[in-house]
Design a protein around this motif. Structure first.
Motif, PDB file in Angstrom:
ATOM      1  N   VAL A  87       0.863  -1.176   0.000  1.00  0.00           N
ATOM      2  CA  VAL A  87       0.000   0.000   0.000  1.00  0.00           C
ATOM      3  C   VAL A  87       0.902   1.229   0.000  1.00  0.00           C
ATOM      4  O   VAL A  87       1.759   1.374   0.882  1.00  0.00           O
ATOM      5  N   TYR A  88       0.713   2.071  -0.988  1.00  0.00           N
ATOM      6  CA  TYR A  88       1.488   3.300  -1.128  1.00  0.00           C
ATOM      7  C   TYR A  88       0.565   4.462  -0.781  1.00  0.00           C
ATOM      8  O   TYR A  88      -0.532   4.573  -1.341  1.00  0.00           O
ATOM      9  N   VAL A  89       1.008   5.327   0.129  1.00  0.00           N
ATOM     10  CA  VAL A  89       0.188   6.434   0.591  1.00  0.00           C
ATOM     11  C   VAL A  89       0.894   7.742   0.244  1.00  0.00           C
ATOM     12  O   VAL A  89       2.045   7.957   0.629  1.00  0.00           O
ATOM     13  N   ASN A  90       0.209   8.592  -0.498  1.00  0.00           N
ATOM     14  CA  ASN A  90       0.702   9.926  -0.828  1.00  0.00           C
ATOM     15  C   ASN A  90       0.542  10.767   0.434  1.00  0.00           C
ATOM     16  O   ASN A  90      -0.496  11.370   0.675  1.00  0.00           O
ATOM     17  N   ALA A  91       1.577  10.774   1.273  1.00  0.00           N
ATOM     18  CA  ALA A  91       1.475  11.309   2.627  1.00  0.00           C
ATOM     19  C   ALA A  91       2.058  12.716   2.745  1.00  0.00           C
ATOM     20  O   ALA A  91       3.134  13.004   2.219  1.00  0.00           O
ATOM     21  N   ALA A  92       1.324  13.544   3.480  1.00  0.00           N
ATOM     22  CA  ALA A  92       1.835  14.874   3.821  1.00  0.00           C
ATOM     23  C   ALA A  92       2.986  14.699   4.809  1.00  0.00           C
ATOM     24  O   ALA A  92       3.050  13.699   5.544  1.00  0.00           O
ATOM     25  N   ALA A  93       3.884  15.653   4.827  1.00  0.00           N
ATOM     26  CA  ALA A  93       4.997  15.615   5.775  1.00  0.00           C
ATOM     27  C   ALA A  93       4.441  15.471   7.187  1.00  0.00           C
ATOM     28  O   ALA A  93       3.500  16.172   7.566  1.00  0.00           O
ATOM     29  N   GLY A  94       4.986  14.513   7.934  1.00  0.00           N
ATOM     30  CA  GLY A  94       4.569  14.301   9.311  1.00  0.00           C
ATOM     31  C   GLY A  94       3.392  13.358   9.489  1.00  0.00           C
ATOM     32  O   GLY A  94       3.081  12.968  10.612  1.00  0.00           O
ATOM     33  N   PHE A  95       2.722  12.960   8.403  1.00  0.00           N
ATOM     34  CA  PHE A  95       1.599  12.027   8.538  1.00  0.00           C
ATOM     35  C   PHE A  95       2.159  10.654   8.884  1.00  0.00           C
ATOM     36  O   PHE A  95       2.990  10.114   8.161  1.00  0.00           O
ATOM     37  N   SER A  96       1.700  10.080   9.984  1.00  0.00           N
ATOM     38  CA  SER A  96       2.290   8.820  10.466  1.00  0.00           C
ATOM     39  C   SER A  96       1.306   7.661  10.550  1.00  0.00           C
ATOM     40  O   SER A  96       1.668   6.598  11.022  1.00  0.00           O
ATOM     41  N   GLN A  97       0.081   7.846  10.064  1.00  0.00           N
ATOM     42  CA  GLN A  97      -0.916   6.779  10.167  1.00  0.00           C
ATOM     43  C   GLN A  97      -1.008   5.973   8.868  1.00  0.00           C
ATOM     44  O   GLN A  97      -2.077   5.545   8.454  1.00  0.00           O
ATOM     45  N   ILE A  98       0.146   5.724   8.279  1.00  0.00           N
ATOM     46  CA  ILE A  98       0.241   5.000   7.014  1.00  0.00           C
ATOM     47  C   ILE A  98      -0.396   3.611   7.140  1.00  0.00           C
ATOM     48  O   ILE A  98      -1.169   3.183   6.289  1.00  0.00           O
ATOM     49  N   SER A  99      -0.081   2.913   8.209  1.00  0.00           N
ATOM     50  CA  SER A  99      -0.598   1.559   8.398  1.00  0.00           C
ATOM     51  C   SER A  99      -2.123   1.548   8.499  1.00  0.00           C
ATOM     52  O   SER A  99      -2.778   0.646   7.970  1.00  0.00           O
ATOM     53  N   GLN A 100      -2.701   2.550   9.165  1.00  0.00           N
ATOM     54  CA  GLN A 100      -4.156   2.610   9.280  1.00  0.00           C
ATOM     55  C   GLN A 100      -4.810   2.810   7.919  1.00  0.00           C
ATOM     56  O   GLN A 100      -5.886   2.283   7.664  1.00  0.00           O
ATOM     57  N   VAL A 101      -4.179   3.551   7.030  1.00  0.00           N
ATOM     58  CA  VAL A 101      -4.685   3.691   5.663  1.00  0.00           C
ATOM     59  C   VAL A 101      -4.693   2.319   5.001  1.00  0.00           C
ATOM     60  O   VAL A 101      -5.687   1.899   4.403  1.00  0.00           O
ATOM     61  N   GLY A 102      -3.583   1.596   5.128  1.00  0.00           N
ATOM     62  CA  GLY A 102      -3.472   0.265   4.535  1.00  0.00           C
ATOM     63  C   GLY A 102      -4.515  -0.711   5.036  1.00  0.00           C
ATOM     64  O   GLY A 102      -4.913  -1.634   4.318  1.00  0.00           O
ATOM     65  N   ASN A 103      -4.999  -0.501   6.258  1.00  0.00           N
ATOM     66  CA  ASN A 103      -6.019  -1.391   6.803  1.00  0.00           C
ATOM     67  C   ASN A 103      -7.291  -1.384   5.962  1.00  0.00           C
ATOM     68  O   ASN A 103      -8.002  -2.389   5.916  1.00  0.00           O
ATOM     69  N   GLY A 104      -7.569  -0.291   5.281  1.00  0.00           N
ATOM     70  CA  GLY A 104      -8.744  -0.253   4.404  1.00  0.00           C
ATOM     71  C   GLY A 104      -8.666  -1.323   3.331  1.00  0.00           C
ATOM     72  O   GLY A 104      -9.660  -1.993   3.023  1.00  0.00           O
ATOM     73  N   ALA A 105      -7.482  -1.530   2.767  1.00  0.00           N
ATOM     74  CA  ALA A 105      -7.290  -2.574   1.749  1.00  0.00           C
ATOM     75  C   ALA A 105      -7.290  -3.954   2.392  1.00  0.00           C
ATOM     76  O   ALA A 105      -7.970  -4.875   1.922  1.00  0.00           O
ATOM     77  N   SER A 106      -6.539  -4.108   3.472  1.00  0.00           N
ATOM     78  CA  SER A 106      -6.421  -5.414   4.122  1.00  0.00           C
ATOM     79  C   SER A 106      -7.777  -5.937   4.585  1.00  0.00           C
ATOM     80  O   SER A 106      -8.102  -7.114   4.389  1.00  0.00           O
ATOM     81  N   GLU A 107      -8.562  -5.076   5.188  1.00  0.00           N
ATOM     82  CA  GLU A 107      -9.861  -5.497   5.707  1.00  0.00           C
ATOM     83  C   GLU A 107     -10.801  -5.938   4.588  1.00  0.00           C
ATOM     84  O   GLU A 107     -11.598  -6.863   4.776  1.00  0.00           O
ATOM     85  N   LEU A 108     -10.712  -5.320   3.410  1.00  0.00           N
ATOM     86  CA  LEU A 108     -11.563  -5.750   2.301  1.00  0.00           C
ATOM     87  C   LEU A 108     -11.193  -7.166   1.858  1.00  0.00           C
ATOM     88  O   LEU A 108     -12.073  -7.993   1.635  1.00  0.00           O
ATOM     89  N   PHE A 109      -9.911  -7.449   1.753  1.00  0.00           N
ATOM     90  CA  PHE A 109      -9.498  -8.802   1.363  1.00  0.00           C
ATOM     91  C   PHE A 109      -9.987  -9.842   2.366  1.00  0.00           C
ATOM     92  O   PHE A 109     -10.453 -10.910   1.987  1.00  0.00           O
ATOM     93  N   LEU A 110      -9.895  -9.527   3.646  1.00  0.00           N
ATOM     94  CA  LEU A 110     -10.371 -10.454   4.672  1.00  0.00           C
ATOM     95  C   LEU A 110     -11.884 -10.636   4.589  1.00  0.00           C
ATOM     96  O   LEU A 110     -12.394 -11.744   4.730  1.00  0.00           O
ATOM     97  N   ARG A 111     -12.586  -9.555   4.335  1.00  0.00           N
ATOM     98  CA  ARG A 111     -14.045  -9.606   4.240  1.00  0.00           C
ATOM     99  C   ARG A 111     -14.508 -10.432   3.048  1.00  0.00           C
ATOM    100  O   ARG A 111     -15.446 -11.208   3.140  1.00  0.00           O
ATOM    101  N   ILE A 112     -13.831 -10.283   1.925  1.00  0.00           N
ATOM    102  CA  ILE A 112     -14.231 -10.976   0.696  1.00  0.00           C
ATOM    103  C   ILE A 112     -13.729 -12.419   0.674  1.00  0.00           C
ATOM    104  O   ILE A 112     -14.452 -13.331   0.290  1.00  0.00           O
ATOM    105  N   LEU A 113     -12.477 -12.644   1.104  1.00  0.00           N
ATOM    106  CA  LEU A 113     -11.839 -13.950   0.929  1.00  0.00           C
ATOM    107  C   LEU A 113     -11.654 -14.733   2.222  1.00  0.00           C
ATOM    108  O   LEU A 113     -11.180 -15.867   2.173  1.00  0.00           O
ATOM    109  N   GLY A 114     -12.002 -14.177   3.357  1.00  0.00           N
ATOM    110  CA  GLY A 114     -11.795 -14.877   4.622  1.00  0.00           C
ATOM    111  C   GLY A 114     -10.328 -15.168   4.850  1.00  0.00           C
ATOM    112  O   GLY A 114      -9.466 -14.342   4.540  1.00  0.00           O
ATOM    113  N   SER A 115     -10.009 -16.362   5.342  1.00  0.00           N
ATOM    114  CA  SER A 115      -8.615 -16.693   5.668  1.00  0.00           C
ATOM    115  C   SER A 115      -7.717 -16.696   4.430  1.00  0.00           C
ATOM    116  O   SER A 115      -6.511 -16.495   4.540  1.00  0.00           O
ATOM    117  N   ARG A 116      -8.299 -16.887   3.237  1.00  0.00           N
ATOM    118  CA  ARG A 116      -7.484 -16.841   2.010  1.00  0.00           C
ATOM    119  C   ARG A 116      -7.020 -15.416   1.721  1.00  0.00           C
ATOM    120  O   ARG A 116      -6.111 -15.193   0.927  1.00  0.00           O
TER     121      ARG A 116
END
Length: 152
Positions: A95-124
């Motif tokens: 996950v690549y985040v176009n981040a403003a200087a000092g923005f540190s919640q990069i991982s939380q942004v990535g959770n949006g993608a991760s959670e969709l994969f878990l929701r759609i595919l379960g453990s896969r």
């Protein structure tokens, strides 16, 4: 079918238009599929442009990451001819985040993608992941996601 899965979960199915670019959106080598970076686009509309933390909120960025992940699933569905049961496991997301200087919640942004994969595919959909802050991304988008997927 992917659109049916999205409807059952109350989500909007992805709609991706193949861009005229000098690379493929999806390449399969053996039992591994590599999906090129997907941006938050629905048809020809880009939904999140700008820097996360300066004009794009964390919530907007998470939703953009979810849309990027949906677009990854669109190309997977297409490559697998509508048979997502052939997915063994999502191996890796970046996950690549176009981040403003000092923005540190990069991982939380990535959770949006991760959670969709878990929701759609379960453990896969469980995967390894990198989430990176960038100085800029193509077309000024807020988020981009690429993936490596093991299939049968």
């Amino acid at each position: 079918m992917l659109s049916q899965i999205f409807h059952e979960l109350g989500l909007t199915p992805p709609l991706v238009v193949r861009a005229d670019l000098p690379f493929e959106p999806c390449v399969r080598i053996g039992d591994i599929i590599y999906i090129s970076g997907q941006i938050p686009e629905r048809g020809e509309e880009i939904t999140a442009i700008g820097k996360v933390g300066d004009g794009v909120s964390l919530d907007e960025a998470r939703k953009a990451a979810e849309l990027c992940a949906a677009n990854v699933l669109f190309w997977l569905d297409r490559e697998l001819q509508g048979d997502l049961d052939r997915i063994v496991r999502v191996a890796k997301l970046t996950v690549y985040v176009n981040a403003a200087a000092g923005f540190s919640q990069i991982s939380q942004v990535g959770n949006g993608a991760s959670e969709l994969f878990l929701r759609i595919l379960g453990s896969r959909g469980e995967h390894a992941r990198s989430a990176l802050g960038m100085a800029g991304l193509p077309l000024g988008v807020a988020v981009e996601v690429d993936a490596i997927v093991h299939v049968r």
